[in-house]
Design a protein around this motif. Structure first.
Motif, mmCIF file in Angstrom:
data_model
loop_
_atom_site.group_PDB
_atom_site.id
_atom_site.type_symbol
_atom_site.label_atom_id
_atom_site.label_comp_id
_atom_site.label_asym_id
_atom_site.label_seq_id
_atom_site.Cartn_x
_atom_site.Cartn_y
_atom_site.Cartn_z
ATOM 1 N N TYR A 137 -12.328 10.045 -8.626
ATOM 2 C CA TYR A 137 -12.510 11.101 -7.320
ATOM 3 C C TYR A 137 -10.490 11.188 -6.466
ATOM 4 N N CYS A 138 -10.194 9.786 -7.049
ATOM 5 C CA CYS A 138 -8.753 9.352 -6.395
ATOM 6 C C CYS A 138 -7.259 10.084 -7.006
ATOM 7 N N THR A 139 -7.168 12.196 -7.366
ATOM 8 C CA THR A 139 -6.554 11.943 -8.303
ATOM 9 C C THR A 139 -5.080 13.130 -7.972
ATOM 10 N N GLU A 140 -4.165 13.521 -8.482
ATOM 11 C CA GLU A 140 -4.252 14.981 -8.248
ATOM 12 C C GLU A 140 -5.164 15.738 -8.190
ATOM 13 N N THR A 141 -5.788 16.291 -8.847
ATOM 14 C CA THR A 141 -6.462 17.347 -9.178
ATOM 15 C C THR A 141 -7.493 17.489 -6.727
ATOM 16 N N ASN A 142 -7.315 16.223 -7.392
ATOM 17 C CA ASN A 142 -8.792 16.128 -5.908
ATOM 18 C C ASN A 142 -7.635 16.043 -4.431
ATOM 19 N N PHE A 145 0.802 -1.107 -0.083
ATOM 20 C CA PHE A 145 -0.076 0.117 -0.204
ATOM 21 C C PHE A 145 0.241 1.626 0.205
ATOM 22 N N ARG A 146 0.314 1.968 -0.431
ATOM 23 C CA ARG A 146 0.640 3.332 -0.134
ATOM 24 C C ARG A 146 -0.299 4.332 -0.371
ATOM 25 N N PRO A 147 0.181 6.425 0.242
ATOM 26 C CA PRO A 147 1.369 6.295 0.859
ATOM 27 C C PRO A 147 1.839 5.329 2.708
ATOM 28 N N MET A 148 2.723 5.958 2.810
ATOM 29 C CA MET A 148 3.339 4.622 4.052
ATOM 30 C C MET A 148 3.625 6.206 5.003
ATOM 31 N N PRO A 149 3.963 5.942 6.499
ATOM 32 C CA PRO A 149 4.424 6.793 7.391
ATOM 33 C C PRO A 149 5.852 7.050 6.825
ATOM 34 N N ASP A 150 6.747 7.870 7.632
ATOM 35 C CA ASP A 150 8.418 7.945 7.580
ATOM 36 C C ASP A 150 8.627 6.409 8.027
ATOM 37 N N VAL A 178 -5.893 5.143 -0.310
ATOM 38 C CA VAL A 178 -4.703 4.561 -0.828
ATOM 39 C C VAL A 178 -4.840 3.377 -1.190
ATOM 40 N N LEU A 179 -3.195 4.052 -2.254
ATOM 41 C CA LEU A 179 -3.093 2.972 -2.906
ATOM 42 C C LEU A 179 -2.839 1.471 -2.936
ATOM 43 N N ILE A 180 -3.511 0.441 -3.920
ATOM 44 C CA ILE A 180 -3.321 -0.670 -3.109
ATOM 45 C C ILE A 180 -2.565 -1.511 -4.278
ATOM 46 N N LYS A 181 -1.448 -2.619 -4.486
ATOM 47 C CA LYS A 181 -0.974 -2.949 -5.923
ATOM 48 C C LYS A 181 -0.603 -4.379 -5.057
ATOM 49 N N LEU A 182 0.024 -5.077 -5.837
ATOM 50 C CA LEU A 182 0.204 -6.302 -5.647
ATOM 51 C C LEU A 182 2.255 -6.485 -5.508
ATOM 52 N N ASN A 183 2.564 -7.729 -5.459
ATOM 53 C CA ASN A 183 4.173 -7.153 -5.201
ATOM 54 C C ASN A 183 4.376 -8.671 -6.694
ATOM 55 N N GLN A 219 9.190 -6.834 -18.190
ATOM 56 C CA GLN A 219 8.956 -6.204 -19.838
ATOM 57 C C GLN A 219 10.365 -5.005 -19.340
ATOM 58 N N LYS A 220 10.296 -4.263 -21.130
ATOM 59 C CA LYS A 220 10.853 -3.194 -20.625
ATOM 60 C C LYS A 220 9.745 -1.803 -19.987
ATOM 61 N N ASN A 221 9.584 -0.771 -19.177
ATOM 62 C CA ASN A 221 8.990 -0.413 -19.023
ATOM 63 C C ASN A 221 8.039 -0.579 -17.885
ATOM 64 N N TYR A 222 7.970 -1.640 -17.424
ATOM 65 C CA TYR A 222 7.029 -2.685 -16.629
ATOM 66 C C TYR A 222 6.289 -1.572 -15.531
ATOM 67 N N ARG A 223 5.246 -1.813 -15.316
ATOM 68 C CA ARG A 223 4.634 -0.348 -14.234
ATOM 69 C C ARG A 223 3.196 -1.088 -13.909
ATOM 70 N N SER A 224 4.122 -1.258 -12.460
ATOM 71 C CA SER A 224 2.738 -2.141 -11.056
ATOM 72 C C SER A 224 1.137 -1.811 -11.522
ATOM 73 N N PRO A 225 0.195 -2.859 -12.096
ATOM 74 C CA PRO A 225 -1.274 -1.818 -11.543
ATOM 75 C C PRO A 225 -1.077 -1.909 -10.471
ATOM 76 N N PHE A 226 -2.768 -1.335 -10.042
ATOM 77 C CA PHE A 226 -2.875 -0.740 -8.079
ATOM 78 C C PHE A 226 -4.491 -0.440 -8.951
ATOM 79 N N VAL A 227 -4.843 0.341 -7.344
ATOM 80 C CA VAL A 227 -6.518 -0.071 -7.683
ATOM 81 C C VAL A 227 -6.429 1.251 -5.821
ATOM 82 N N MET A 228 -6.967 2.127 -6.378
ATOM 83 C CA MET A 228 -6.848 3.748 -5.238
ATOM 84 C C MET A 228 -8.249 3.446 -4.760
ATOM 85 N N VAL A 229 -8.318 2.992 -3.274
ATOM 86 C CA VAL A 229 -9.437 3.338 -2.484
ATOM 87 C C VAL A 229 -9.759 4.436 -1.752
#
Length: 339
Positions: free
Chosen positions: A166-171, A93-98, A183-188, A287-297
């Motif tokens: 709703y979960c955008t930088e604008t908001n 998950f993200r964001p995370m504490p310091d 909160v962003l949820i992703k798989l390792n 793969q080149k330029n692979y990025r992890s998919p995610f879900v915003m909760v």
């Protein structure tokens, strides 16, 4: 003296450094030595160490070369069941504490309406989304969908996220000025892993009876939320390709205990863009330029639950994802608190 021999005092015995200072040790003109060695001695020892360290470096390079030939730069030697990572993907998950301040903390805590307090959290999401969302046409990527366009060994699926969510930088991802944090949820990543779908038989065909049994088993034995079961059926019924729709990783987030569920009812949790990570993103093959998919909760914390710490558990669902709360298999835990 006896025998006509004079007694020789031990004080008269010569000593190589007797009466000589440190300067003479550095260079002794009488002996022709430098630091206690003659020029010939220095040449011999220098040649010895050059040969010794050359052989040592050569031995190291030879071993490195032989070892490198056993590895594949594009894929790990040991995969899935043969690897230490195994076949059960972790959930992050993200964001995370310091983490420098407290490496064990999983608490997302901020004061509503205080931008300087909330910025630490939403700024992490902003940075991560800019990294994960690449423009169309990026080398080594393609646009995928449920109709058959999936990732290949040489091309990863582009991560797409709608600006209309709703979960955008604008908001500011719900952290400012409201108390509806995202909160962003992703798989390792696990090399070569693909989710095993519910309701798909060994012939890779949709079987409604099998789906019914699979989902009821998860509800009964693994505490799958009834709302997720109903959601899966709804997705299947409106899909033109049930098999591709079911080849996915479904997600559910809720309060961890009964009290947490009361403080954050399930109706206050929404998922963007979908309640799943589609199966076309898998498998990961470096793969080149692979990025992890995610879900915003999005967690719409009720006013009555402000100033309370709420334990959250988010779980990933697929037939081959094992769940264990103690060892955090197939799930992730964090806390939310909005003052």
């Amino acid at each position: 003296m006896a025998g006509g021999k004079a007694k020789i005092s031990s004080k008269s015995k010569s000593h190589p450094t007797k009466g000589k200072g440190f300067g003479n040790f550095i260079y002794d003109s009488e002996e022709g030595t430098c630091f206690g060695r003659t020029a010939a001695s220095w040449i011999k020892i220098i040649i010895f160490y050059i040969i010794f360290y050359s052989c040592l470096a050569g031995f190291f390079c030879l071993n490195y070369y032989i070892f490198s030939k056993t590895l594949n730069e594009d894929s790990p030697k040991w995969k899935l069941d043969q690897s230490i990572i195994g076949t059960n993907p972790g959930v992050g998950f993200r964001p995370m504490p310091d983490q420098d301040a407290n490496a064990e903390s999983t608490l997302i805590w901020y004061q509503e309406g205080v931008e300087s307090d909330a910025k630490f959290w939403w700024n992490q999401l902003s940075v991560m989304l800019k990294h994960n969302i690449l423009p169309e046409g990026t080398p080594g990527t393609k646009i995928c969908n449920d109709q058959g366009e999936t990732a290949t060994d040489s091309a990863a699926c582009l991560v797409q996220y709608s600006d209309r969510s709703y979960c955008t930088e604008t908001n500011k991802y719900g952290y400012q000025p409201s108390g509806k944090p995202c909160v962003l949820i992703k798989l390792n990543k696990i090399f070569g892993w693909t989710p095993q779908p519910f309701g798909v038989n060994n012939d890779d065909k949709f079987d409604p009876v099998l789906l019914q049994n699979d989902l009821e088993d998860k509800v009964k034995n693994d505490e799958m939320p009834g709302t997720l079961r109903d959601h899966i059926w709804k997705e299947v019924n409106k899909s033109s390709n049930a098999v591709n729709t079911l080849k996915t990783v479904w997600l559910s987030c809720s309060g961890e205990s009964v009290g947490d569920k009361e403080n954050l009812p399930e109706g206050h949790i929404t998922y963007e863009p979908e309640r799943k990570i589609p199966g076309y993103y898998f498998p990961y093959k470096n793969q080149k330029n692979y990025r992890s998919p995610f879900v915003m909760v999005n967690f719409d914390i009720p006013k009555t639950s402000r100033h309370l710490l709420i334990n959250i558990e988010c779980r990933a669902w697929a037939k081959n994802i094992k769940y264990d709360r103690v060892f955090r298999l197939g799930s992730v835990h964090f806390e939310l608190m909005v003052d």
